[in-house]
Design an enzyme around this catalytic site. Structure first.
Site, PDB file in Angstrom:
ATOM      1  CE  LYS A  95      -3.506  -2.728  -0.427  1.00  0.00           C
ATOM      2  NZ  LYS A  95      -4.306  -3.367   0.903  1.00  0.00           N
TER       3      LYS A  95
HETATM    4  C1  LIG Z   1      -5.411  -4.459   1.209  1.00  0.00           C
HETATM    5  C2  LIG Z   1      -6.699  -4.341   1.173  1.00  0.00           C
HETATM    6  C3  LIG Z   1      -7.680  -4.421   2.131  1.00  0.00           C
HETATM    7  C4  LIG Z   1      -7.130  -5.157   3.397  1.00  0.00           C
HETATM    8  O1  LIG Z   1      -6.063  -4.549   4.093  1.00  0.00           O
HETATM    9  P1  LIG Z   1      -5.177  -5.433   5.110  1.00  0.00           P
HETATM   10  O2  LIG Z   1      -4.514  -4.323   5.994  1.00  0.00           O
HETATM   11  O3  LIG Z   1      -4.422  -6.300   4.421  1.00  0.00           O
HETATM   12  O4  LIG Z   1      -6.268  -6.048   5.860  1.00  0.00           O
HETATM   13  C5  LIG Z   1      -9.020  -4.212   2.155  1.00  0.00           C
HETATM   14  N1  LIG Z   1      -9.524  -3.589   1.009  1.00  0.00           N
HETATM   15  C6  LIG Z   1      -8.896  -3.338  -0.085  1.00  0.00           C
HETATM   16  C7  LIG Z   1      -9.592  -2.701  -1.112  1.00  0.00           C
HETATM   17  C8  LIG Z   1      -7.476  -3.789  -0.034  1.00  0.00           C
HETATM   18  O5  LIG Z   1      -6.653  -3.424  -1.058  1.00  0.00           O
END
Ligand SMILES: *Cc1c(COP(=O)(O)O)cnc(C)c1O
Length: 415
Positions: free
Chosen positions: A220
């Site tokens: 991210k």
């Molecule tokens: C990565 C992601 C999540 C979950 O995030 P985590 O921190 O890995 O639990 C939820 N929604 C979207 C759209 C994502 O890309």
């Protein structure tokens, strides 16, 4: 704030490479000496789990998005589940989202006992289509103005919320979504997993809905290894989320092993265990300070892709004029009559270039077909986009040479 210079040859902070063209991943986190020193300081402090650094990270993040308060968690998935639970959404309820998303967005609906319901995307932005949302609310639901309840015509569950996923970092059309939600008594939850740093009509993502959920997973826009953040418009919702994040313990239970803590506690509700550790917050504190510089670099790389890939049989990302995207993903749609998306993945792999698909249609995953009855053809835009979309290598630590490599490869394969 300045970020360390990248080695132009390898893009890997100057580490020697055995091969001429090392593997270029689609994404990679970037930690510097600040993060490393902070983690060591946590280890020396005797307080490694939720504590002062987590509180500081929450304060800094809240200030960054323009909220009063925020809640740090061990994932965005946990934040999404707590968002639903804190808003009182559970058995007998339904929640709407778009099917071009990661499983976490809708899996959490099952976890609270609610029914996932999908509404299709706009094929250009890949975000929830406000027109399809409006159509769903009027043609597939019954609105009872006297009780203020919206119910699914088929199944009868009460629709309580919409989760707007800011795909690739681009904010959804929140004014349109918000107006429709208000008119039908729905909460708006932002799945801002991609969108830390994004702006919609001058306002930061995270303050646009009733609750917002961020992810600090390694791919991210900023990372704590694993981690998430929840923001809420109503302080009582945030208080409930905080309580539920630590077993349902009464206020400030995290302090109970410290000098000011009490050994007494009560369990207000049956909560989860998804608090952030100070080890993770040590990373987050510094990643947040670098976020503006990271985003600036993403904007630069995106501008080169937008400019230099024009003319190839690709649908390049479409960014609406009223937003500043966080540029989490650079996702193209392959329009070639000769080369499929799957072919392109293989051709890039042969050139030691990674890529990724965001996403396979969630409604066609086994559990959603089995439990919700979805089938191929239900969401034509999501299915079409999913078949041709590809996320190219895209992260702040990429060198200009890395970007050139990707552009050259795409021209070779598609030109
Ligand atoms: C990565 C992601 C999540 C979950 O995030 P985590 O921190 O890995 O639990 C939820 N929604 C979207 C759209 C994502 O890309």
């Amino acid at each position: 704030m300045a970020i360390a210079k990248v080695d132009e040859r390898s893009g890997t902070n100057g580490k020697p490479q055995a091969e001429d063209k090392p593997f270029l991943p689609f994404s990679a986190p970037w930690f510097g000496p600040e993060e490393k020193a902070e983690v060591l300081a946590v280890l020396d402090s005797d307080w490694i789990t939720t504590g002062p650094r987590t509180r500081q990270f929450e304060k800094d993040f809240a200030a960054y998005i323009g909220a009063d308060e925020a809640l740090a968690l061990n994932s965005c998935t946990a934040a999404l589940q707590l968002a639903l639970a804190s808003l009182g959404i559970g058995a007998g309820d339904a929640v709407i989202t778009a099917p071009l998303t990661f499983a976490a967005t809708a899996n959490v609906m099952f976890h609270v006992g609610a029914r996932p319901v999908f509404v299709d995307i706009r094929p250009d932005t890949c975000n929830l289509d406000p027109a399809a949302f409006r159509d769903f609310l009027t043609s597939r639901c019954d609105w009872n103005a006297s009780t203020g309840e919206l119910r699914l015509r088929e199944g009868g569950q009460r629709v309580r919320a919409v989760i707007a996923v800011h795909y690739g970092g681009q904010p959804c059309q929140m004014d349109e979504i918000d107006a429709l939600a208000r008119a039908h008594g729905l909460y708006v939850i932002e799945d801002a997993a991609h969108a830390a740093g994004a702006v919609y009509k001058g306002r930061k993502v995270g303050t646009l809905g009733d609750v917002a959920c961020f992810s600090f997973y390694p791919t991210k826009t900023m990372s704590t290894g694993e981690g998430g953040m929840l923001a809420a418009r109503d302080p009582e919702v945030l208080r409930r989320a905080r309580m539920l994040s630590l077993h349902g313990m009464s206020r400030d239970a995290w302090k109970r092993f410290g000098k000011d803590g009490s050994w007494r506690y009560d369990i207000e509700d049956a909560g989860l265990k998804c608090n952030m550790t100070d080890l993770a917050a040590a990373l987050g504190l510094h990643q947040l300070r670098k976020l503006t510089a990271f985003t600036r670099r993403r904007v630069e790389i995106a501008a080169r892709y937008q400019r230099e890939l024009a003319g190839l049989p690709l649908q390049l990302p479409v960014i609406l004029p009223e937003v500043e995207t966080a540029w989490h993903l650079y996702a193209v749609q392959v329009l070639s009559s000769r080369v499929t998306r799957d072919d392109l993945i293989e051709s890039l792999k042969e050139r030691n270039i990674g890529s990724s698909v965001h996403y396979l249609p969630l409604h066609l995953m086994f559990v959603y077909r089995e439990r919700c009855g979805y089938k191929p053809g239900d969401f034509p835009h999501t299915e079409a986009v999913s078949g041709r979309i590809l996320s190219l290598p895209f992260f702040p630590r990429m060198s200009d040479t890395d970007v050139t490599r990707v552009i050259t490869a795409l021209k070779e394969v598609l030109g």
